[in-house]
Design an enzyme around this catalytic site. Structure first.
Site, PDB file in Angstrom:
ATOM      1  N   GLU A 366       0.853  -1.193   0.000  1.00  0.00           N
ATOM      2  CA  GLU A 366       0.000   0.000   0.000  1.00  0.00           C
ATOM      3  C   GLU A 366       0.886   1.240   0.000  1.00  0.00           C
ATOM      4  O   GLU A 366       1.204   1.770  -1.044  1.00  0.00           O
ATOM      5  CB  GLU A 366      -0.929  -0.034   1.223  1.00  0.00           C
ATOM      6  CG  GLU A 366      -2.105   0.919   1.111  1.00  0.00           C
ATOM      7  CD  GLU A 366      -3.227   0.537   2.059  1.00  0.00           C
ATOM      8  OE1 GLU A 366      -4.106   1.383   2.260  1.00  0.00           O
ATOM      9  OE2 GLU A 366      -3.229  -0.593   2.598  1.00  0.00           O
ATOM     10  N   GLU A 647      -2.169   0.673  13.471  1.00  0.00           N
ATOM     11  CA  GLU A 647      -3.334   1.020  12.660  1.00  0.00           C
ATOM     12  C   GLU A 647      -4.631   0.709  13.399  1.00  0.00           C
ATOM     13  O   GLU A 647      -5.574   1.498  13.399  1.00  0.00           O
ATOM     14  CB  GLU A 647      -3.304   0.237  11.351  1.00  0.00           C
ATOM     15  CG  GLU A 647      -4.488   0.491  10.438  1.00  0.00           C
ATOM     16  CD  GLU A 647      -4.364  -0.227   9.118  1.00  0.00           C
ATOM     17  OE1 GLU A 647      -5.032   0.191   8.152  1.00  0.00           O
ATOM     18  OE2 GLU A 647      -3.593  -1.205   9.027  1.00  0.00           O
TER      19      GLU A 647
END
Length: 770
Positions: A366, A647
Site C-alpha cells: 500500500e 493502525e
C-alpha cells in the site's frame, strides 16, 4: 525559473536489471579551473547519480513521488567537489542508475504497476562554470549509453536483488567499460532513446530529501523454533539492511522483513502481497550490500544463507533508517513513562511514514498518501517537525488531482487508485475527513506557521471541495448521498469490516462538511478579495448546521447514533449552541465512563475526543481516557512493546497473535493525533495567534502527572513550558521569544500577559483545573 535543455532518456533494450545510463565527456580546456558545477537530476522511476567516481549526494529515491501525470520534480546538487580532481581537457564520467520506484514499479494492492510509465527513464543536466565565466553543459540525450547493472530486480514493495558477481566499477571512470555476465544474467549494453513527457511539467525540487536518518545495530540475534535465523533491531523502523559478508561465490543471502513476531516466527501475514525480501548474491570476496531502490517497514529480519556464525552476523548487519529529512521542532516529556514512550512512538511513526509523501503505512502493499490519515495528523506533525514545504508541496498534487477529477479530492494523493480502483469503496467521490484534508491541512499549516501564502495557493482547491460537497447534499442538506468512510476503524467494528462504526456516517460527514465550510469562509475573509466566496460558504455552513439540528439533533439533546464520535465532532467543530454543547459534553463523559475509559472512537473521533471532553469541563475524563492501558487504548500497544503507533487499537491481541483482519499495520500514525492535545493541554503550549506570534501558556495538570514539559521552535523563536507540582503549588517555567507575547492562564489566579524572556509563574495546585 529554471529552463532545462536535457531530455529524459531510456535504454533501447530491456537489460534485465536496473539500467545504468552513462556519458563520458571531456572538460573544456582553455578557460581555467572549474569554479562551480551543478547537477540537476530526475527520473521516471528513481535515480542515483554518480560523477567523478562518487555518488553525487546521500539523497535517496529521487525525485520522489508526485502526481507524475502533470509534474515531476528535478533535484539540484552542488557537484563542484566531484570535479576537483579532473583537470580541464581531461575526461570524466557522469552516470545514472535508474530504479523502478513509484513511476515504473508496482503500486497498491491490486498487483499492477507501471501506472505512470512503461519504461524507466533518467534525466541529467550538468552545468559547469569555469574561472573565466565559460559554461559547459552535459545533458542526457541520445549520445548516452545504457549498461546492465548488478541490481537484477527492484520493487518498493518486494525488495531488491543484488548480484555482487555482476559488479564492475569501470562504468564510473573514463575508458573501456566491462559488463560482466554470470549464471543467466548476461551483461549487456544498449543505445538510448528520448522519452516524451507529454503534458508533464518539470518543477524544481523544494522539499526535504529522503536520506539516511539513523543506523541501528541489532539488539538480539537468535534461532527460531523452526530453525530460522532472526534479528531484532529493537524498534520498528523504515529503511533496509546493510550487510558485509564473505562467502563462497554464488551463495545467496535472503533477508525477509516484518514488523512483529507471531508464534516466535517472523509475522509476515500483514504484508499481504508485499514480499519485503532482499536477495544478495556473494562474489567470493568481501561484499558490502545495501539496497537503495526499495524500503521496508520492519523491526525483525530473517536471514537465510548466512555463511558465518550468529555472533558474526550481529556485527556484520546494520539497519539503516530512512525518511524525508524534516527539521525537528517540537518536544514533549512528562512524569508518566508510558506516555513518554507513546509520544516517542508517535515521532517514530511519523518519521517512517513521511517518506516523499505522507503515507498510511510503510510495510505492506500500500504505502499510499491517504488523505484521511494526514487530515487527522497534520496538527501533530506540524508541531513535531517543520512540515511547511513537505505538506505544501503535497497539497499541490491534491489540487492537480482534484482538477482532473471534477473537483473530487481523492482518497489517496498521488491518486494511483484511479488506475487500480478499490472495489470496496464504490465510485469515488468527495468523502468526509479524507477529502476534507484539502481544507484542513492548509488551514493547519496557516495556524502552525502564520503564512497566508498556503491559503492563497490552495484557496481554489478548498473552494472546489466545498462546492463538490454542496452539489452532492441530499434534499435535506445532509451529506449522506455518497460513500463515506465514517468513523473508520471504530474498535467495536468487526475486523473484516472497519467501516462498520457506531457513529452514523451521515452525522459524521455533515459535521465535517460544516467544519470545512466555516474554515473556507474564514480563509476567504482573511485573504481579502474573496467576499463573494466568504458569503457563499457562510451560507453553506448555515445550511449544514440547520440540517444537522433538524435531522440529527434529538429532542433530549442526544445526537443520532448516540456514539462518542458524533458528540466529539459536534463539540469540537462548533455545530451546537452553548446549551447543546454542554449536554453533548455530559453525554460524552457518560459514554466514556461507561466504556471503562477504553477508546470507542475511530479515525474520525480519536484526534478530537480529549479536546471535546476538556472543552466541556471533563478534563479528568480526558486524562482517564489518555492513560488507560487496557485494550483498546493509546497506551495498550505500549504495554505490548510497541515502538510505533498501530493502525488498529488491537493490531496485536493480548495473547500475542496478530489481529485476524486482512488489513493490519503496526506503523500507522493517524491514531497518534492525540499528541496534539498533549502538547496544548498537558504540556500547556498553544498558538494564541497563527504562527505563534502570540502564545497561550495554559497547562492543565491531571491524571496523577507531577510534571510535564513541551517546547517548540516557532517561526518567531523558541518557546518552552515546563510545569511541576511542588508543595501544593503549580510552578510553571516559561521561555518566550523576544517580540512574542504570551497569555498565561493558570488555575486560581488572574490571567496575565508576559513578554520575551524566561518566567516563573505559580498557582495553587489544589484548585481544580477545567
Amino acid at each position: 525559473m529554471t529552463t532545462w535543455t536535457a531530455s529524459f532518456i531510456a535504454s533501447d533494450d530491456d537489460l534485465g536489471s536496473a539500467p545504468i545510463l552513462r556519458r563520458e565527456f571531456t572538460l573544456d580546456d582553455g578557460h581555467g579551473p572549474v569554479t562551480t558545477a551543478t547537477l540537476d537530476l530526475s527520473a521516471l522511476g528513481v535515480v542515483e547519480g554518480w560523477l567523478g567516481g562518487q555518488r553525487v549526494s546521500d539523497h535517496l529515491l529521487e525525485p520522489g513521488w508526485t502526481s507524475y501525470e502533470w509534474r515531476i520534480r528535478v533535484a539540484s546538487h552542488d557537484v563542484t567537489a566531484h570535479l576537483a580532481e579532473t583537470a580541464p581537457g581531461s575526461a570524466a564520467v557522469l552516470a545514472l542508475v535508474i530504479g523502478n520506484g513509484w513511476a515504473a514499479g508496482r503500486l497498491a494492492w491490486g498487483g499492477g504497476g507501471g501506472w505512470y510509465t512503461d519504461e524507466r527513464a533518467g534525466f541529467a543536466e550538468l552545468r559547469i562554470t569555469f574561472e573565466d565565466g565559460h559554461e559547459q553543459h552535459v545533458v542526457t540525450d541520445t549520445d548516452w549509453q545504457a549498461l546492465s547493472s548488478a541490481i537484477t530486480a527492484d520493487q518498493l514493495y518486494d525488495g531488491e536483488d543484488i548480484d555482487a558477481r555482476l559488479r564492475d566499477g569501470s562504468f564510473l571512470t573514463p575508458g573501456e567499460v566491462t559488463v560482466p555476465s554470470v549464471d543467466g544474467h548476461e551483461g549487456r549494453t544498449s543505445g538510448v532513446h528520448t522519452v516524451d513527457l507529454g503534458e508533464r511539467a518539470l518543477v524544481a525540487d523544494t522539499v526535504p530529501p529522503v536520506r539516511p536518518l539513523a543506523e541501528i545495530a541489532p539488539v538480539q540475534v537468535w534461532t527460531s523454533p523452526s530453525g530460522a535465523t532472526l534479528i531484532d533491531f529493537g524498534v520498528n523502523l523504515v529503511g533496509w539492511l546493510r550487510v558485509v559478508a564473505t562467502g563462497t561465490a554464488g551463495t545467496v543471502l535472503t533477508l525477509k522483513h516484518a514488523e512483529v513476531l507471531e508464534h516466535d516466527e517472523l509475522g509476515t501475514r500483514p504484508l499481504r502481497s508485499a514480499k519485503a525480501t532482499d536477495h544478495f548474491t556473494l562474489s567470493g570476496g568481501e561484499d558490502r550490500f545495501e539496497p537503495r531502490f526499495t524500503f521496508h517497514g520492519f523491526r525483525y529480519a530473517e536471514v537465510d544463507g548466512w555463511p558465518g556464525t550468529l555472533d558474526e552476523l550481529r556485527t556484520a548487519i546494520t539497519a539503516v533508517q530512512v525518511g524525508s529529512d524534516l527539521t525537528r521542532t517540537g518536544t514533549f516529556e512528562s512524569s508518566h513513562d508510558l506516555l513518554n514512550t507513546f509520544h516517542d512512538n508517535v515521532i517514530r511513526g511519523m518519521q517512517g511514514n513521511f517518506l516523499s509523501v505522507p503515507t498510511d503505512c510503510p510495510q505492506r502493499d500500500e504505502r499510499l498518501g491517504w488523505t484521511g490519515d494526514i487530515a487527522a495528523f497534520a496538527p501533530t506533525a506540524s508541531y513535531l517537525f517543520d512540515t511547511r514545504t513537505f505538506l505544501g508541496d503535497w497539497l499541490r498534487d491534491v489540487w492537480l488531482e482534484q482538477q482532473h477529477a471534477e473537483g473530487v479530492i481523492p482518497f489517496v494523493v498521488p491518486d494511483v487508485l484511479k488506475y487500480s480502483p478499490a472495489d470496496d469503496f464504490g465510485k469515488p467521490d468527495a468523502t468526509a475527513i479524507w477529502s476534507d484534508a484539502g481544507v484542513w491541512v492548509p488551514w493547519t499549516l496557516y495556524q502552525a506557521y502564520g503564512d497566508t501564502a498556503v491559503l492563497e495557493e490552495q484557496f481554489d482547491s478548498m473552494a472546489a471541495h466545498l462546492r463538490r460537497i454542496r452539489d452532492h447534499l441530499s434534499p435535506e442538506d445532509l451529506w449522506d448521498t455518497v460513500f463515506q468512510f465514517g468513523d473508520w476503524l471504530d474498535p467495536d467494528a468487526p475486523p473484516e469490516n472497519p467501516a462498520d462504526a457506531k457513529a452514523d456516517k451521515g452525522v459524521v460527514a455533515t459535521i465535517c462538511a460544516f467544519r470545512s465550510a466555516t474554515i473556507v469562509a474564514e480563509a476567504a475573509e482573511l485573504l481579502g478579495g474573496h467576499e463573494a466566496e466568504a458569503a457563499e460558504f457562510q451560507e453553506l455552513a448555515a445550511r449544514l448546521q440547520a440540517a444537522f439540528r433538524a435531522h440529527y439533533l434529538l429532542d433530549d439533546g442526544r445526537i443520532l447514533s448516540d456514539a462518542t464520535t458524533v458528540y466529539t465532532l459536534a463539540i469540537v467543530f462548533g455545530i451546537l449552541d452553548a446549551e447543546g454543547e454542554a449536554k453533548a459534553g455530559d453525554r460524552l463523559a457518560e459514554l466514556a465512563e461507561q466504556s471503562g475509559y477504553r477508546i470507542s472512537t475511530g479515525f474520525a473521533g480519536t484526534p478530537f475526543i480529549t479536546d471535546a471532553l476538556t472543552k466541556t469541563g471533563h478534563l479528568s475524563d480526558a486524562y482517564e481516557l489518555l492513560l488507560q492501558t487496557e485494550c483498546p487504548s493509546w497506551l495498550y500497544p505500549v504495554t505490548m512493546g510497541a515502538t510505533t503507533v498501530w493502525e488498529r487499537w488491537d493490531s496485536m491481541l493480548p495473547d500475542g497473535t496478530i489481529n485476524p483482519g486482512e488489513m493490519t499495520s503496526f506503523n500507522h500514525y493517524a491514531l497518534g493525533a492525540v499528541a496534539d492535545w498533549m502538547h496544548r493541554v498537558v504540556g500547556g503550549l498553544a498558538p494564541l495567534e497563527p504562527g505563534y506570534s502570540a502564545v497561550l501558556i495554559a497547562p492543565q495538570p491531571g491524571g496523577g502527572l507531577t510534571w510535564a514539559s513541551t517546547s517548540l521552535d516557532t517561526v518567531h523563536g523558541h518557546v518552552a513550558v515546563r510545569w511541576e507540582l511542588v508543595d501544593g503549588e503549580l510552578v510553571v517555567h516559561a521561555t518566550v521569544p523576544e517580540g512574542v507575547t504570551a497569555l498565561v492562564r493558570l488555575p486560581g489566579v488572574p490571567e496575565q500577559r508576559v513578554s520575551g524572556g524566561t518566567h516563573e509563574l505559580r498557582a495553587p495546585a489544589a484548585v481544580p483545573v477545567a
